[in-house]
Design a protein around this motif. Sequence first.
Motif, mmCIF file in Angstrom:
data_model
loop_
_atom_site.group_PDB
_atom_site.id
_atom_site.type_symbol
_atom_site.label_atom_id
_atom_site.label_comp_id
_atom_site.label_asym_id
_atom_site.label_seq_id
_atom_site.Cartn_x
_atom_site.Cartn_y
_atom_site.Cartn_z
ATOM 1 N N ILE A 46 0.870 -1.174 0.000
ATOM 2 C CA ILE A 46 0.000 0.000 0.000
ATOM 3 C C ILE A 46 0.906 1.223 0.000
ATOM 4 C CG2 ILE A 46 -1.826 1.219 1.229
ATOM 5 C CD1 ILE A 46 -2.559 -1.526 2.460
ATOM 6 N N PRO A 47 0.964 1.960 -1.112
ATOM 7 C CA PRO A 47 1.970 3.024 -1.244
ATOM 8 C C PRO A 47 1.578 4.365 -0.634
ATOM 9 C CG PRO A 47 0.835 2.748 -3.309
ATOM 10 C CD PRO A 47 0.288 1.707 -2.367
ATOM 11 N N TRP A 48 0.613 4.416 0.272
ATOM 12 C CA TRP A 48 0.240 5.648 0.934
ATOM 13 C C TRP A 48 0.310 5.459 2.437
ATOM 14 C CZ3 TRP A 48 -1.743 4.579 -3.852
ATOM 15 C CH2 TRP A 48 -1.621 5.597 -4.790
ATOM 16 N N PRO A 49 0.383 6.551 3.201
ATOM 17 C CA PRO A 49 0.515 6.429 4.663
ATOM 18 C C PRO A 49 -0.674 5.719 5.312
ATOM 19 C CG PRO A 49 0.967 8.676 3.944
ATOM 20 C CD PRO A 49 0.450 7.941 2.762
ATOM 21 N N THR A 54 -7.026 4.844 1.400
ATOM 22 C CA THR A 54 -6.342 3.801 0.640
ATOM 23 C C THR A 54 -5.886 2.672 1.554
ATOM 24 O OG1 THR A 54 -5.570 5.524 -0.846
ATOM 25 C CG2 THR A 54 -4.534 3.385 -1.048
ATOM 26 N N ASP A 55 -5.444 3.031 2.740
ATOM 27 C CA ASP A 55 -5.026 2.020 3.717
ATOM 28 C C ASP A 55 -6.212 1.151 4.132
ATOM 29 O OD1 ASP A 55 -3.567 0.636 5.711
ATOM 30 O OD2 ASP A 55 -4.260 2.064 7.212
ATOM 31 N N MET A 56 -7.339 1.773 4.408
ATOM 32 C CA MET A 56 -8.522 1.010 4.823
ATOM 33 C C MET A 56 -9.017 0.123 3.683
ATOM 34 S SD MET A 56 -10.597 3.656 7.319
ATOM 35 C CE MET A 56 -11.230 4.586 5.973
ATOM 36 N N LEU A 61 -9.495 -5.237 1.175
ATOM 37 C CA LEU A 61 -9.163 -6.092 0.034
ATOM 38 C C LEU A 61 -8.349 -7.298 0.486
ATOM 39 C CD1 LEU A 61 -9.086 -6.453 -3.089
ATOM 40 C CD2 LEU A 61 -6.932 -5.224 -3.025
ATOM 41 N N ALA A 62 -7.390 -7.064 1.381
ATOM 42 C CA ALA A 62 -6.551 -8.158 1.875
ATOM 43 C C ALA A 62 -7.384 -9.206 2.610
ATOM 44 C CB ALA A 62 -5.466 -7.608 2.789
ATOM 45 N N SER A 63 -8.355 -8.769 3.423
ATOM 46 C CA SER A 63 -9.168 -9.749 4.154
ATOM 47 C C SER A 63 -10.049 -10.557 3.204
ATOM 48 C CB SER A 63 -10.007 -9.061 5.229
ATOM 49 O OG SER A 63 -10.991 -8.251 4.632
ATOM 50 N N GLU A 64 -10.571 -9.927 2.156
ATOM 51 C CA GLU A 64 -11.389 -10.655 1.183
ATOM 52 C C GLU A 64 -10.541 -11.650 0.382
ATOM 53 O OE1 GLU A 64 -14.728 -10.727 0.682
ATOM 54 O OE2 GLU A 64 -14.794 -9.544 2.524
ATOM 55 N N VAL A 65 -9.333 -11.245 0.024
ATOM 56 C CA VAL A 65 -8.445 -12.145 -0.717
ATOM 57 C C VAL A 65 -8.078 -13.338 0.154
ATOM 58 C CG1 VAL A 65 -6.136 -12.343 -1.735
ATOM 59 C CG2 VAL A 65 -7.566 -10.385 -2.282
ATOM 60 N N ILE A 77 2.772 -1.219 4.425
ATOM 61 C CA ILE A 77 2.525 0.205 4.247
ATOM 62 C C ILE A 77 3.857 0.866 3.926
ATOM 63 C CG2 ILE A 77 1.636 2.306 5.313
ATOM 64 C CD1 ILE A 77 -0.467 0.145 5.184
ATOM 65 N N SER A 78 3.962 1.484 2.766
ATOM 66 C CA SER A 78 5.206 2.169 2.414
ATOM 67 C C SER A 78 4.867 3.603 2.020
ATOM 68 C CB SER A 78 5.917 1.447 1.270
ATOM 69 O OG SER A 78 5.133 1.499 0.102
ATOM 70 N N GLY A 79 4.296 4.332 2.973
ATOM 71 C CA GLY A 79 3.872 5.704 2.701
ATOM 72 C C GLY A 79 5.042 6.638 2.471
ATOM 73 N N TRP A 80 4.788 7.655 1.684
ATOM 74 C CA TRP A 80 5.823 8.664 1.414
ATOM 75 C C TRP A 80 5.998 9.537 2.634
ATOM 76 C CZ3 TRP A 80 8.379 9.406 -3.261
ATOM 77 C CH2 TRP A 80 7.995 8.541 -4.270
ATOM 78 N N ARG A 81 7.203 10.016 2.824
ATOM 79 C CA ARG A 81 7.449 10.983 3.891
ATOM 80 C C ARG A 81 7.934 12.270 3.251
ATOM 81 N NH1 ARG A 81 12.807 11.824 4.593
ATOM 82 N NH2 ARG A 81 14.194 10.178 3.908
#
Length: 91
Positions: A46-49, A54-56, A61-65, A77-81
């Motif tokens: 997930i490329p946002w903080p 987007t995180d939610m 999506l992960a739980s459904e998969v 989580i690899s959010g930009w700083r």
Amino acid sequence: VMKITKAMQRHHGWILSLLVFAILSLVAIPNLFAVGYPDRAITLVIPWPAGGATDMLGRMLASEVEKNLGQKVNEKISGWREPESRDRRWP
């Protein structure tokens, strides 16, 4: 204009049937080899903080998969700083 005879219609029917069979065979063959896929945990990046929409959505999506595939899904989580004043490089 060319006149189409009954023999030509039968010939075109066989060609069409053969073409449909070939296409369906090509679609089915890869599925035979993918029986046990995926065989390890999946990483969802997930490329946002964290904490945003987007995180939610990524977590839902992960739980459904996980439910549908029966395989563990790890969220990363690899959010930009924001860069510091002396450091102009992005992560």
